[in-house]
Scaffold this motif. Structure first.
Motif, PDB file in Angstrom:
ATOM      1  N   LEU A 199       0.822  -1.260  -0.027  1.00 19.04           N
ATOM      2  CA  LEU A 199      -0.029   0.009  -0.046  1.00 19.04           C
ATOM      3  C   LEU A 199       0.815   1.275  -0.038  1.00 19.04           C
ATOM      4  CD1 LEU A 199      -2.849  -1.249   2.618  1.00 19.04           C
ATOM      5  CD2 LEU A 199      -2.800  -1.333   0.051  1.00 19.04           C
ATOM      6  N   ARG A 203       0.474   4.283  -2.943  1.00 17.72           N
ATOM      7  CA  ARG A 203       0.112   5.705  -2.538  1.00 17.72           C
ATOM      8  C   ARG A 203       1.139   6.602  -2.781  1.00 17.72           C
ATOM      9  NH1 ARG A 203      -1.827   6.381   3.185  1.00 17.72           N
ATOM     10  NH2 ARG A 203      -2.848   8.041   2.257  1.00 17.72           N
ATOM     11  N   ILE A 209      -5.541   3.802  -9.394  1.00 13.40           N
ATOM     12  CA  ILE A 209      -5.156   2.536  -8.802  1.00 13.40           C
ATOM     13  C   ILE A 209      -6.596   1.658  -9.201  1.00 13.40           C
ATOM     14  CG2 ILE A 209      -5.049   1.073  -6.756  1.00 13.40           C
ATOM     15  CD1 ILE A 209      -4.210   3.768  -5.227  1.00 13.40           C
ATOM     16  N   ILE A 211      -8.190  -2.207  -8.278  1.00 14.58           N
ATOM     17  CA  ILE A 211      -7.974  -3.162  -7.186  1.00 14.58           C
ATOM     18  C   ILE A 211      -8.709  -4.469  -7.973  1.00 14.58           C
ATOM     19  CG2 ILE A 211      -8.662  -3.882  -4.967  1.00 14.58           C
ATOM     20  CD1 ILE A 211      -9.005  -0.288  -5.473  1.00 14.58           C
ATOM     21  N   LEU A 230      -8.038   0.761   1.137  1.00 19.01           N
ATOM     22  CA  LEU A 230      -7.266   0.076  -0.184  1.00 19.01           C
ATOM     23  C   LEU A 230      -7.269  -1.401   0.390  1.00 19.01           C
ATOM     24  CD1 LEU A 230      -4.516   2.382  -1.414  1.00 19.01           C
ATOM     25  CD2 LEU A 230      -6.539   2.004  -2.417  1.00 19.01           C
TER      26      LEU A 230
END
Length: 511
Positions: A199, A203, A209, A211, A230
């Motif tokens: 993570l 970031r 992003i 997922i 996240l």
């Protein structure tokens, strides 16, 4: 170059690895693909790179539909890939590796190594890589080998670069350097797909992003999203990002290491007169930058090093000089730092890997015969207990994700009667869900009264797990401190400062 994936579906038999996945990567964008190990990230990128052929879906580059019969087609279209496990020939030079598969020859028919060297130097100069084209790859640090992979891709005019778990084998310092490189590539107009489960890195470097969970896109986010947001998208539930543990119930000293030294095959002292104790019911974490003797120390404890002086005793039983087999039989459980090389046999099934430490004894072997029913019953139980996600106990371990491979190692080692548990880099390359699971098991082992040694280059992990911390630098222990020692102090000690120098106070407490 703009990359579009539309409805990509990839199946392996009845297993759907990618389920109608769509995403877009804009020119000059770092697009992170975030998900647990086994979520389908690498499979998707292998489809993009031509290693797999999808059953459904389309790949478009700048709006034009592509059909790749293999990686050569993908490379010709402008796609490059930096694999987690480098695709380099160790005994070749950097220049030879870069030209491999795209060899140029001179007028006389000789390989044009001069042109390859110039390519390496030009790209190195452009991005500040500092890579020697004539160096043998096997002599290079891991971080530099990764730069060679990047140079290979750029030398073939890659407009889209895929980084598949690129930091899994890197030290924290090398990871920071890679992040700088990725930003430089973005500024130069390269589109980047960054596959990861870490993570902090997402970031820090991503523009957008996506997922993925269980083969499907479950959401998109910006890098301003919190770690908890996240993590919950990745795993599908709330994830505890901190380790919950009660105060240690410390007993007697179980493992006593006294004046231990290790000399490598080149005659260099790699562990220098190390002494420490580990008590029952505690976790001693060994911290340090990779390459300061931690690997050799753990190998000495397991009987894997030959040139050892000093003494190692466990519950009064000498371990120094014993074979690995006898050390394991003495009740030592071991999670090696390279699970694929030293912890598992990839061609064996899950069930077969679970019996490796006990392959000659009951309940798995009686009178020289393998007890298949006993092994199957044991393996089925462990798959459930350790949440090993696979089609069944006959699945080859080599087909599992990294997190599930590590769970197989843990299931095997923690299912024995242990007097000491040694875990080297136990969460290297794992996602947040698997890290949470591994940490919980390590703490549970401590709480059962077993002495535990955790060796980790991840300072977050050290601070989270340790009851005491031994910091190594250049083969020696510069200090052993309580688990709640400030990170700044630990960082200075990892750079070689003594405890007094790190705190500015000669009267500080020690563990």
């Amino acid at each position: 170059m703009k990359l579009e994936l539309r409805g990509i579906t990839k199946r392996f038999g009845s297993f759907v690895a990618n389920d109608h996945i769509s995403l877009t990567v804009e020119p000059g964008e770092i697009h992170a693909l975030l998900g647990e190990n086994g979520a389908g990230k690498s499979t998707l990128m292998n489809v993009l790179y031509g290693l797999y052929r999808a059953e459904e879906g389309d790949i478009l580059l700048d709006g034009k539909e592509q059909r790749f019969a293999g990686p050569g087609d993908a490379m010709n279209a402008g796609i490059g890939m930096v694999h987690q496990h480098f695709m380099l020939i160790p005994v070749f030079t950097v220049a030879e590796n870069v030209m491999l598969g795209h060899e140029k020859t001179t007028f006389g028919g000789r390989l044009d190594l001069a042109s390859a060297r110039k390519t390496v130097l030009d790209i190195s100069s452009r991005f500040g890589f500092h890579v020697d084209p004539d160096a043998l790859v096997e002599d290079l640090p891991v971080g530099v080998q990764q730069r060679v992979e990047i140079i290979k891709a750029l030398s073939r005019d890659a407009k889209v670069l895929v980084f598949d778990e690129p930091t899994a084998v890197l030290t924290p310092q090398e990871t920071d350097e890679l992040i700088v490189i990725m930003k430089q590539l973005r500024e130069a107009g390269t589109s980047i797909v960054f596959i990861t489960h870490k993570l902090r890195e997402v970031r820090e470097v991503a523009d957008r992003i996506t997922i993925i969970r269980l083969g499907k896109v479950v959401g998109e986010a910006l890098p301003t999203a919190s770690n908890k947001e996240l993590a919950s998208l990745m795993v599908g539930r709330a994830v505890e990002l901190t380790v919950e543990k009660d105060p240690a119930r410390v007993g007697e000293a179980a493992l006593i290491v006294d004046n231990l030294s290790v000399v490598d095959i080149h005659g260099q002292i790699v562990v220098n007169k190390v002494s420490f104790e580990v008590h029952s019911g505690e976790i001693l974490a060994i911290a340090g930058v990779q390459g300061n003797g931690q690997t050799e120390l753990t190998e000495a404890l397991l009987g894997l090093q030959e040139r050892v002086t000093g003494t190692i005793t466990l519950d009064g039983t000498p371990l120094t000089g014993l074979s690995v087999r006898k050390v394991l039989d003495a009740g030592v459980g071991f999670v090696p730092e390279d699970r694929q090389e030293d912890g598992l046999v990839a061609e064996f099934t899950i069930a077969e890997n679970l019996m490796l430490d006990r392959s000659t004894r009951a309940p798995f072997v009686r009178a020289g015969s393998l007890q298949l029913a006993s092994l199957a019953e044991f393996a089925e139980k462990k798959i459930v207990e350790f949440d090993i996600r696979a089609q069944g106990i006959t699945t080859n371990v080599g087909r599992l994700s990294g997190g599930n491979q590590q769970k197989v190692v843990l299931a095997r080692e923690l299912s024995r009667d242990l007097r000491l548990f040694v875990a080297a880099q136990p969460t290297r390359g794992l996602d947040v869900g698997s890290i949470e699971f591994v940490h919980t098991r390590i703490v549970a082992t401590r709480d059962a009264g077993t002495p535990v040694i955790v060796v980790s280059t991840e300072l977050d992990e050290v601070v989270a797990l340790a009851d005491r911390i031994a910091v190594m630098y250049r083969g020696g222990i510069v200090g052993i401190v309580p688990g709640d020692t400030p990170r700044e102090v630990l960082g200075l000690m990892m750079a070689g400062a003594s405890l007094a120098e790190a705190t500015g106070d000669a009267a500080v407490r020690t563990a």
